[in-house]
Design an enzyme around this catalytic site. Structure first.
Site, PDB file in Angstrom:
ATOM      1  N   ASN A 340      16.262 -26.000 116.446  1.00  0.00           N
ATOM      2  CA  ASN A 340      15.698 -25.247 115.318  1.00  0.00           C
ATOM      3  C   ASN A 340      16.125 -23.789 115.385  1.00  0.00           C
ATOM      4  O   ASN A 340      16.459 -23.268 116.443  1.00  0.00           O
ATOM      5  CB  ASN A 340      14.159 -25.332 115.306  1.00  0.00           C
ATOM      6  N   CYS A 341      16.139 -23.150 114.190  1.00  0.00           N
ATOM      7  CA  CYS A 341      16.283 -21.696 114.148  1.00  0.00           C
ATOM      8  C   CYS A 341      14.938 -21.158 113.674  1.00  0.00           C
ATOM      9  O   CYS A 341      13.914 -21.813 113.845  1.00  0.00           O
ATOM     10  CB  CYS A 341      17.446 -21.269 113.251  1.00  0.00           C
ATOM     11  N   ILE A 342      14.892 -20.009 113.047  1.00  0.00           N
ATOM     12  CA  ILE A 342      13.598 -19.408 112.714  1.00  0.00           C
ATOM     13  C   ILE A 342      12.847 -20.178 111.640  1.00  0.00           C
ATOM     14  O   ILE A 342      11.630 -20.259 111.669  1.00  0.00           O
ATOM     15  CB  ILE A 342      13.815 -17.932 112.320  1.00  0.00           C
ATOM     16  N   THR A 343      13.575 -20.781 110.695  1.00  0.00           N
ATOM     17  CA  THR A 343      12.890 -21.480 109.605  1.00  0.00           C
ATOM     18  C   THR A 343      13.358 -22.914 109.400  1.00  0.00           C
ATOM     19  O   THR A 343      12.803 -23.617 108.573  1.00  0.00           O
ATOM     20  CB  THR A 343      13.125 -20.730 108.265  1.00  0.00           C
ATOM     21  N   ARG A 344      14.380 -23.362 110.146  1.00  0.00           N
ATOM     22  CA  ARG A 344      14.969 -24.672 109.853  1.00  0.00           C
ATOM     23  C   ARG A 344      15.054 -25.566 111.089  1.00  0.00           C
ATOM     24  O   ARG A 344      15.298 -25.080 112.196  1.00  0.00           O
ATOM     25  CB  ARG A 344      16.406 -24.504 109.323  1.00  0.00           C
TER      26      ARG A 344
END
Length: 395
Positions: A340-344
């Site tokens: 994951n990244c910050i929102t995905r």
């Protein structure tokens, strides 16, 4: 003759065209396609060692050599195009920073904002500055860092007008007003439960300069508000430029405000950020509150369907459950890797075609982006880390 319109520099003793950040972006894109095409190549037994991903490196050397030979023929036209973009933005005078700020926000959902940002920060489009030593420097950020290193009296608002000062009214204040409007628009019984979500999103924006956690709350359900947000961001750039504020760097957060603004002294005119920011906060708050209520936008805490209510009651604000999400993604058998990244959520799957996009959305995702047959991104929002851990536990 054409090469006279582009800069050259010595690379490993060879006079080469200086393609800057744009050249790096183009190389990255080409190598991606080379990898996609050749990663599974099978060679005859005698050469089998050089198959698969090893062949990608060989193909890259050969193909990029050809690209390198063609660059001198095509790059001057690129350079002329970049110069035209720069001339249009710089020629727009005070309106130039508006075009840049609004354009960057409008391109962000498509991931194309990096091209505009790199062009302004590192190429002639962001301005040209000749130092006392006769060195020519291109790009707003390069110019700012050079001037900043020389001392306060060298820093020009002409360079900083495209930098982080323009983001500050929106990042530090405006989006906070939007978050308060979302909170105040939620049904009373849900407000307490969404408070944490909104506070963390405001902190990400104001302290970290990361705006997606707030933007993704309203981007897909109220695109009109996102266009308003883009226009307000552009106006923030324009106003800071007109006030001759001289805060540089890139992030537009409280850290930039203090380090490159307040701590440098009054010459940066940092004090203008606060009154402009308060005005931005109020405009965002009243516009968002009016629009959400008038058009009954289902922002967090406003959807009283059974599924949404159950999610809110369990503290799972976005309304997803890991179990439903996993099934919609084709089950654990379909998932090769999960990150994951910050929102995905960033997934590598065996087959993206079996993913039930509508079921993934019903489980609380904002959107599903299928990059190709095996690479998928699921846009979740700021609680993505929690969801990833729940998925990992199930798997």
């Amino acid at each position: 003759g054409l090469l006279k319109v582009v800069d050259t520099k010595m690379v490993m003793g060879i006079q080469s065209i200086d393609t800057g950040a744009l050249g790096a972006l183009i190389c990255g894109v080409i190598v991606f396609f080379i990898h996609e095409k050749f990663q599974n190549v099978e060679l005859p037994d005698a050469f089998s060692f050089f198959g698969g991903t090893r062949f990608v490196a060989i193909a890259t050397v050969l193909i990029m050599s050809v690209v390198g030979l063609t660059v001198p023929m095509v790059w001057p036209f690129f350079a002329a195009g970049i110069n035209k973009v720069g001339a249009a933005i710089n020629g727009a005078g005070p309106f130039g920073p508006f075009l840049f700020g609004a354009g960057e926000r409008l391109l962000l959902p498509f991931g194309l904002h990096h091209i505009l940002v790199a062009t302004i920060r590192f190429t002639e489009a962001g301005g040209t500055y000749v130092t006392a030593a006769g060195e020519t420097i291109h790009g707003a950020l390069n110019i700012f860092y050079n001037q900043f290193a020389q001392g306060a009296e060298f820093v020009s608002p002409e360079a900083t007008k495209f930098l982080s000062q323009g983001k500050m009214p929106t990042f530090m204040f405006g989006l906070g007003g939007a978050a308060l409007a979302i909170y105040k628009s939620a049904y009373l019984e849900n407000r307490k439960k969404i408070k944490g979500l909104l506070i963390s999103a405001v902190v990400a924006s104001a302290v970290g300069g990361i705006t997606e956690p707030i933007e993704f709350i309203f981007l897909f359900i109220a695109p009109v508000l996102y266009v308003f947000h883009a226009i307000m961001t552009g106006l923030g750039f324009m106003v800071m430029g007109l006030l001759k504020v001289a805060i540089g760097n890139t992030d537009g957060n409280i850290i930039d405000f203090l380090v490159f603004g307040v701590f440098q002294g009054f010459w940066t005119k940092w004090f203008y950020v606060i009154p402009v920011g308060i005005i931005w906060f109020l405009i965002y708050y009243f516009v968002f509150k009016w629009y959400i209520v008038k058009y009954d936008i289902p922002t967090p805490g406003r959807d009283n369907s059974a599924q949404a209510q159950e999610a809110v009651d369990s503290g799972d604000i976005a309304g997803y459950t890991a179990k439903v999400m996993l099934e919609a993604l084709g089950g654990k058998e379909n998932i090769v890797s999960l990150d994951n990244c910050i929102t995905r959520l960033r997934l590598v799957v065996k087959d993206s075609s079996i993913i039930d996009v509508e079921a993934v959305k019903a489980a609380g995702a904002v959107n599903v982006v299928k990059l190709n047959d095996t690479n998928v991104q699921v846009i979740i929002g700021p609680k993505v880390q929690v969801l990833k851990k729940q998925l990992q536990k199930l798997m």
